[in-house]
Design an enzyme around this catalytic site. Structure first.
Site, PDB file in Angstrom:
ATOM      1  N   VAL A 177     -32.409 -12.003  26.295  1.00  0.00           N
ATOM      2  CA  VAL A 177     -32.125 -10.462  26.764  1.00  0.00           C
ATOM      3  C   VAL A 177     -31.611 -10.809  28.325  1.00  0.00           C
ATOM      4  CG1 VAL A 177     -33.045  -8.272  27.545  1.00  0.00           C
ATOM      5  CG2 VAL A 177     -33.735  -9.480  25.470  1.00  0.00           C
ATOM      6  N   ASP A 203     -25.042  -5.034  20.469  1.00  0.00           N
ATOM      7  CA  ASP A 203     -25.651  -5.950  21.323  1.00  0.00           C
ATOM      8  C   ASP A 203     -26.708  -5.539  22.272  1.00  0.00           C
ATOM      9  OD1 ASP A 203     -25.614  -8.955  22.704  1.00  0.00           O
ATOM     10  OD2 ASP A 203     -25.296  -7.724  24.384  1.00  0.00           O
ATOM     11  N   GLU A 246     -36.481 -16.016  26.572  1.00  0.00           N
ATOM     12  CA  GLU A 246     -36.156 -15.480  27.793  1.00  0.00           C
ATOM     13  C   GLU A 246     -34.501 -15.289  27.771  1.00  0.00           C
ATOM     14  OE1 GLU A 246     -38.280 -14.542  30.937  1.00  0.00           O
ATOM     15  OE2 GLU A 246     -36.459 -13.612  30.617  1.00  0.00           O
ATOM     16  N   ILE A 277     -31.796 -13.121  33.750  1.00  0.00           N
ATOM     17  CA  ILE A 277     -32.938 -12.186  34.704  1.00  0.00           C
ATOM     18  C   ILE A 277     -33.952 -12.497  33.730  1.00  0.00           C
ATOM     19  CG2 ILE A 277     -33.612  -9.882  35.041  1.00  0.00           C
ATOM     20  CD1 ILE A 277     -30.500  -9.123  34.738  1.00  0.00           C
ATOM     21  N   LYS A 279     -30.972  -6.022  22.176  1.00  0.00           N
ATOM     22  CA  LYS A 279     -31.907  -6.430  23.540  1.00  0.00           C
ATOM     23  C   LYS A 279     -32.771  -5.275  23.589  1.00  0.00           C
ATOM     24  CE  LYS A 279     -27.875  -9.001  25.331  1.00  0.00           C
ATOM     25  NZ  LYS A 279     -26.696  -8.937  25.971  1.00  0.00           N
ATOM     26  N   ALA A 299     -26.806 -31.217  17.882  1.00  0.00           N
ATOM     27  CA  ALA A 299     -26.354 -31.088  16.509  1.00  0.00           C
ATOM     28  C   ALA A 299     -25.077 -29.922  16.934  1.00  0.00           C
ATOM     29  CB  ALA A 299     -27.203 -30.541  15.559  1.00  0.00           C
ATOM     30  N   VAL A 329     -23.413 -22.004  26.506  1.00  0.00           N
ATOM     31  CA  VAL A 329     -24.797 -22.040  27.113  1.00  0.00           C
ATOM     32  C   VAL A 329     -25.378 -23.332  26.908  1.00  0.00           C
ATOM     33  CG1 VAL A 329     -27.050 -21.022  26.859  1.00  0.00           C
ATOM     34  CG2 VAL A 329     -25.259 -19.672  26.613  1.00  0.00           C
ATOM     35  N   GLY A 341     -29.443 -12.538  29.881  1.00  0.00           N
ATOM     36  CA  GLY A 341     -29.038 -13.958  30.539  1.00  0.00           C
ATOM     37  C   GLY A 341     -30.223 -14.556  31.296  1.00  0.00           C
ATOM     38  N   GLY A 350     -12.238 -13.229  29.987  1.00  0.00           N
ATOM     39  CA  GLY A 350     -13.081 -14.219  29.195  1.00  0.00           C
ATOM     40  C   GLY A 350     -14.412 -13.420  29.009  1.00  0.00           C
TER      41      GLY A 350
END
Ligand code: HSE
Length: 453
Positions: A149, A218, A146, A153, A222, A60, A31, A151, A204
């Site tokens: 949750v 996960d 943002e 959207i 969310k 970093a 990301v 990605g 992946g």
């Protein structure tokens, strides 16, 4: 003008407007790399929207070689996240490390240093969000999330701002792409969970250790965040009911299909008179619903609200540039809003902090739902009568039923029943009585159903 003269907005000179917003990036993995690429590629259009350039000035990361490769040597690099959050030239810290450990220490340090924070860290916010937002309030800084949750959207924006007129009644979301990919593969190819997981790992999608994805953790992070935004309640991740998909069998996906349903891992948050329902589990949805047709690694969130009715948000829930899209949207918000006094910004969790109510989460036994039951039974006279009697005794009404025709010479068969909406604790009692019948040869498979109409 009236607003300016009331002192609500600080006047900015042209020079100040053009002064870049300096960003420090903690973590330059997938990301982080996407954020760097999109900010560079779309610099002009982003700057026109933000009113000033947004530039990454320091990164970093433990992997300096990777950081050098991604940034092309254009920004300062360090292995020490604290050197970044203590750097006075940085206005906003973007945290893309993840997890509860060092990420939390760095965010808290950035906040104490008066820096705004943008984070994609759903696990951290779901567990420590109340503490982090309180610290942000105390220091007058923005913590934007943002990307935490679904990605790319803009569901956080929708709940915090777009739906603000509404009483939100429920949210049901496919908010984990890995499990949605696995479920799509199981249905399309008729393969087992284990085989579909291998496919996901090869593509992946799943992490090398995919536990948080496949066990529903996960998605629970969310939905805990979404429920706080929707209902004005604290983060209640620890009270969520969580079931993943690792025990789901291909047979149930097939039987559900025969009955006109798809199975999806849903995060569900419902406002009820007695409290809030907060749960993640595999769920049967009528196949004709739009959300039932969300396939592969895509995400979708359905929100039911009193004024607008039902709205659905669909898109990529993960990946470098989709998630970067959300991170940068937050950076633009910071660029636009950081001069506004904190009480004139949209509250982090949509509700004014003093209006947040600690509404209780209902125990799973108290929820109302329809149920899918699969029973492995001896194919003998009277079996069905015994089972239906137990259900009737618990006031459970059957909506649909199929019985698999036994193969040649087979003495056992499967009975699949769908129930009308009932309370879960009645189903618990019925299942334990059914499992005690000598003709029932395996544990009963129980899945919840949602109409989502
Ligand atoms: N592991 C997550 C998913 C990634 O599969 O959707 C984004 O949170």
């Amino acid at each position: 003008m009236a607003i300016e003269s009331a002192g609500l907005v600080e006047k900015t000179t042209e020079t100040e407007q053009l002064k870049p917003l300096n960003v420090g990036l903690l973590g330059i993995g997938t990301v982080g790399g996407g954020t760097f690429a999109v900010l560079t590629r779309n610099a002009a259009v982003i700057s026109r929207r933000a009113g000033r350039p947004i530039r990454i000035v320091k990164v970093a990361d433990k992997n300096l070689e990777l950081a050098r490769r991604v940034t092309g040597g254009a920004v300062a690099l360090t292995e020490d996240g604290f050197a970044l959050v203590n750097d006075p030239s940085i206005d906003v810290v973007v945290e893309l490390i993840g997890g509860y450990g060092i990420a939390k220490d760095l965010i808290m340090a950035a906040i104490s240093n008066g820096k705004h924070v943008v984070t994609a860290n759903k696990a951290l916010l779901a567990v420590h969000g109340d503490e982090i937002f309180a610290a942000a309030r105390a220091h007058g800084v923005i913590v934007a999330f943002e990307a935490a949750v679904a990605g790319g959207i803009p569901i956080i924006k929708a709940l915090r701002e777009g739906l603000t007129a509404n009483r939100i009644q429920w949210i049901a979301g496919i908010i984990n792409g890995t499990t949605n990919f696995i479920l799509s593969e199981m249905r399309d190819k008729g393969i087992s969970f284990a085989a579909a997981l291998e496919d996901a790992q090869r593509m992946g999608y799943a992490e090398a250790d995919p536990t948080f994805d496949i066990e529903g953790v996960d998605a629970a992070h969310k939905i805990a965040i979404l429920s706080a935004l929707a209902f004005g309640i604290p983060m209640q991740f620890s009270r969520a009911h969580i079931e993943g998909i690792s025990k789901l069998e291909a047979d149930d996906i097939r039987y559900a299909e025969q009955l006109g349903y798809r199975i999806k891992l849903l995060g569900i948050a419902k406002w009820r008179a007695g409290g809030v329902e907060l749960r993640v589990h595999p769920t049967l949805i009528p196949a004709r619903r739009l959300i039932a047709n969300v396939e592969g690694a895509m995400n979708a969130i359905l929100v039911q609200a009193d004024a607008v009715g039902s709205t659905m948000y669909y898109g990529k829930g993960a990946g470098a540039e989709p998630t970067a899209s959300a991170v940068i949207a937050d950076l633009v918000d910071v660029a636009r809003l950081h001069k506004a006094s904190p009480e004139h910004r949209v509250p982090s969790l949509a509700f004014q902090p003093d209006a947040v109510k600690d509404t209780s989460v209902m125990p799973i036994a108290e929820i109302d739902s329809g149920y899918y039951l699969r029973l492995r039974v001896e194919d003998k006279r009277g079996v069905l009568a015994d089972i239906t009697r137990i259900l009737a005794d618990q006031q459970i009404s059957i909506d649909a039923m199929i019985q698999r025709e036994p193969d040649e010479g087979e003495s056992q068969t499967d009975i699949i029943m769908l129930t009308h909406v009932t309370k879960e604790r009645f189903v618990d009692i019925a299942i334990s009585k059914i499992e005690a019948l000598p003709v029932v040869t395996q544990r009963v498979v129980r899945l919840r159903m949602e109409d989502l109409g």
